[in-house]
Design a protein around this motif. Structure first.
Motif, PDB file in Angstrom:
ATOM      1  N   THR A  53      44.499  28.503  42.992  1.00  0.00           N
ATOM      2  CA  THR A  53      43.710  28.090  44.446  1.00  0.00           C
ATOM      3  C   THR A  53      42.557  27.846  44.417  1.00  0.00           C
ATOM      4  OG1 THR A  53      43.082  30.809  44.356  1.00  0.00           O
ATOM      5  CG2 THR A  53      45.448  30.066  45.349  1.00  0.00           C
ATOM      6  N   HIS A  54      41.742  27.753  43.236  1.00  0.00           N
ATOM      7  CA  HIS A  54      40.348  27.086  43.282  1.00  0.00           C
ATOM      8  C   HIS A  54      40.087  26.552  41.873  1.00  0.00           C
ATOM      9  CE1 HIS A  54      35.880  27.320  43.247  1.00  0.00           C
ATOM     10  NE2 HIS A  54      36.057  27.331  44.559  1.00  0.00           N
ATOM     11  N   TRP A  55      39.485  25.381  42.152  1.00  0.00           N
ATOM     12  CA  TRP A  55      38.799  24.566  40.669  1.00  0.00           C
ATOM     13  C   TRP A  55      37.607  24.465  40.893  1.00  0.00           C
ATOM     14  CZ3 TRP A  55      43.125  24.268  43.869  1.00  0.00           C
ATOM     15  CH2 TRP A  55      44.305  23.679  43.191  1.00  0.00           C
ATOM     16  N   ASN A  56      36.959  24.251  39.359  1.00  0.00           N
ATOM     17  CA  ASN A  56      35.498  24.316  39.208  1.00  0.00           C
ATOM     18  C   ASN A  56      34.850  23.018  39.490  1.00  0.00           C
ATOM     19  OD1 ASN A  56      35.924  23.258  36.845  1.00  0.00           O
ATOM     20  ND2 ASN A  56      35.690  25.051  35.675  1.00  0.00           N
ATOM     21  N   ILE A  57      33.622  22.493  38.932  1.00  0.00           N
ATOM     22  CA  ILE A  57      33.041  21.379  39.317  1.00  0.00           C
ATOM     23  C   ILE A  57      33.761  20.375  38.355  1.00  0.00           C
ATOM     24  CG2 ILE A  57      30.958  22.067  40.540  1.00  0.00           C
ATOM     25  CD1 ILE A  57      29.614  21.832  37.871  1.00  0.00           C
ATOM     26  N   HIS A  58      34.196  21.049  37.235  1.00  0.00           N
ATOM     27  CA  HIS A  58      34.811  19.962  36.298  1.00  0.00           C
ATOM     28  C   HIS A  58      36.390  19.740  36.335  1.00  0.00           C
ATOM     29  CE1 HIS A  58      31.123  20.859  34.199  1.00  0.00           C
ATOM     30  NE2 HIS A  58      31.408  22.051  34.054  1.00  0.00           N
ATOM     31  N   GLY A  59      36.958  20.373  37.421  1.00  0.00           N
ATOM     32  CA  GLY A  59      38.137  20.251  37.885  1.00  0.00           C
ATOM     33  C   GLY A  59      39.250  20.803  37.347  1.00  0.00           C
ATOM     34  N   GLU A  60      38.612  21.981  36.741  1.00  0.00           N
ATOM     35  CA  GLU A  60      39.433  23.158  36.012  1.00  0.00           C
ATOM     36  C   GLU A  60      39.739  24.047  36.807  1.00  0.00           C
ATOM     37  OE1 GLU A  60      36.676  23.714  32.979  1.00  0.00           O
ATOM     38  OE2 GLU A  60      37.238  21.865  31.678  1.00  0.00           O
ATOM     39  N   VAL A  61      40.951  25.026  36.771  1.00  0.00           N
ATOM     40  CA  VAL A  61      41.255  25.886  37.438  1.00  0.00           C
ATOM     41  C   VAL A  61      40.379  27.136  37.156  1.00  0.00           C
ATOM     42  CG1 VAL A  61      43.160  27.705  38.152  1.00  0.00           C
ATOM     43  CG2 VAL A  61      43.684  25.108  37.815  1.00  0.00           C
ATOM     44  N   ASP A  62      39.672  27.635  38.373  1.00  0.00           N
ATOM     45  CA  ASP A  62      39.012  28.983  37.879  1.00  0.00           C
ATOM     46  C   ASP A  62      39.365  30.100  38.644  1.00  0.00           C
ATOM     47  OD1 ASP A  62      37.667  27.845  40.127  1.00  0.00           O
ATOM     48  OD2 ASP A  62      35.721  28.231  39.289  1.00  0.00           O
ATOM     49  N   GLY A  63      40.187  29.620  39.622  1.00  0.00           N
ATOM     50  CA  GLY A  63      40.641  30.990  40.467  1.00  0.00           C
ATOM     51  C   GLY A  63      42.153  30.827  40.945  1.00  0.00           C
ATOM     52  N   THR A  64      42.904  31.973  40.859  1.00  0.00           N
ATOM     53  CA  THR A  64      44.377  32.055  41.017  1.00  0.00           C
ATOM     54  C   THR A  64      44.728  33.093  42.055  1.00  0.00           C
ATOM     55  OG1 THR A  64      44.673  33.584  39.474  1.00  0.00           O
ATOM     56  CG2 THR A  64      45.082  31.071  38.563  1.00  0.00           C
ATOM     57  N   SER A  65      45.858  33.268  42.559  1.00  0.00           N
ATOM     58  CA  SER A  65      46.355  34.146  43.499  1.00  0.00           C
ATOM     59  C   SER A  65      47.901  34.297  43.319  1.00  0.00           C
ATOM     60  CB  SER A  65      46.164  33.549  45.051  1.00  0.00           C
ATOM     61  OG  SER A  65      46.697  34.298  45.843  1.00  0.00           O
ATOM     62  N   PRO A  66      48.468  35.404  43.897  1.00  0.00           N
ATOM     63  CA  PRO A  66      49.726  35.488  43.714  1.00  0.00           C
ATOM     64  C   PRO A  66      50.565  34.582  44.564  1.00  0.00           C
ATOM     65  CG  PRO A  66      48.803  37.852  43.882  1.00  0.00           C
ATOM     66  CD  PRO A  66      47.714  36.474  44.075  1.00  0.00           C
ATOM     67  N   VAL A  67      51.729  34.177  44.300  1.00  0.00           N
ATOM     68  CA  VAL A  67      52.249  33.088  44.976  1.00  0.00           C
ATOM     69  C   VAL A  67      52.412  33.479  46.494  1.00  0.00           C
ATOM     70  CG1 VAL A  67      54.613  33.958  44.429  1.00  0.00           C
ATOM     71  CG2 VAL A  67      54.270  31.448  45.006  1.00  0.00           C
ATOM     72  N   PHE A  68      52.604  34.846  46.585  1.00  0.00           N
ATOM     73  CA  PHE A  68      52.630  35.274  48.109  1.00  0.00           C
ATOM     74  C   PHE A  68      51.453  36.266  48.247  1.00  0.00           C
ATOM     75  CE2 PHE A  68      53.548  37.496  51.968  1.00  0.00           C
ATOM     76  CZ  PHE A  68      54.054  36.462  52.827  1.00  0.00           C
ATOM     77  N   PRO A  69      50.272  35.987  49.028  1.00  0.00           N
ATOM     78  CA  PRO A  69      50.496  35.060  50.065  1.00  0.00           C
ATOM     79  C   PRO A  69      49.620  33.685  50.008  1.00  0.00           C
ATOM     80  CG  PRO A  69      48.619  36.682  50.255  1.00  0.00           C
ATOM     81  CD  PRO A  69      49.141  37.049  48.805  1.00  0.00           C
TER      82      PRO A  69
END
Length: 211
Positions: free
Chosen positions: A32-48
């Motif tokens: 759900t979020h990417w850092n300035i390098h284009g790498e994932v640094d935030g996730t979330s359960p598929v729902f919600p």
């Protein structure tokens, strides 16, 4: 309802349909979020997590459709109605693209995030530029400073300048796509500098008008 609003509703419904279609194939956790390098640094359960962007699209669309009715200058919206509806559509396209990118990452297809974001921001800024050029004085949309709201002349001159500024910002965003490691700078800095410049410019125009 005008065609542009119908298209906005269609995109929202399409996004909701995609959620239903892909949900069974998604992992338990999605990015759900990417850092300035284009790498994932935030996730979330598929729902919600999966419904956040469609819900945001729906909320923004409803809000933008309702707000003009509460504006003391609501009659002015008729003068730029197509541009306003075009802005709503543009925002829905923007968020739909973000949603599709999120789905691709969730399904294991890692698109070059910085380059893609730079390009869709360029589209967004370019679209806003053309909206800015057509918007008439009101309380909710456009470059609203104390000085543009005070004077229609200041409003007009500031928005004419804003048209060019937002096109320049769009060009910087495109340059960011060519240097993805610095894409965030080519997006954020022009937006910040351009915004400050337009606020100061509106004040200068107002001061000249008062002289």
């Amino acid at each position: 309802m005008h065609l542009l609003r119908i298209l906005s509703v269609f995109i929202i419904l399409l996004t909701g349909g995609i959620v239903i279609l892909v949900y069974p194939y998604l992992p338990d956790v999605i990015p759900t979020h990417w850092n300035i390098h284009g790498e994932v640094d935030g996730t979330s359960p598929v729902f919600p997590g999966i419904i956040l962007i469609p819900a945001l699209m729906t909320g923004i669309t409803i809000l933008m459709m309702v707000l003009p009715g509460y504006d003391p200058r609501w009659k002015r919206y008729k003068e730029f109605e197509r541009a306003y509806d075009g802005l709503i559509l543009l925002l829905n396209v923007f968020f739909c693209l973000l949603f599709l990118i999120t789905l691709l990452w969730a399904l294991g297809m890692q698109v070059p995030m910085n380059q893609v974001i730079a390009i869709i921001f360029a589209i967004l800024m370019g679209g806003i530029a053309f909206f800015i050029r057509r918007v008439k004085p009101n309380w909710f949309a456009g470059i609203r400073t104390p000085w543009t709201l005070e004077s229609e002349t200041v409003w007009k001159e500031t928005h004419e300048r804003g048209f060019r500024i937002f096109l320049i910002i769009a060009l910087f965003c495109l340059v960011g796509a060519l240097v993805p490691e610095y894409a965030y700078l080519f997006i954020l800095l022009p937006v910040i500098i351009g915004t400050i410049y337009l606020v100061v410019y509106s004040y200068i125009v107002w001061k000249k008008e008062q002289a």
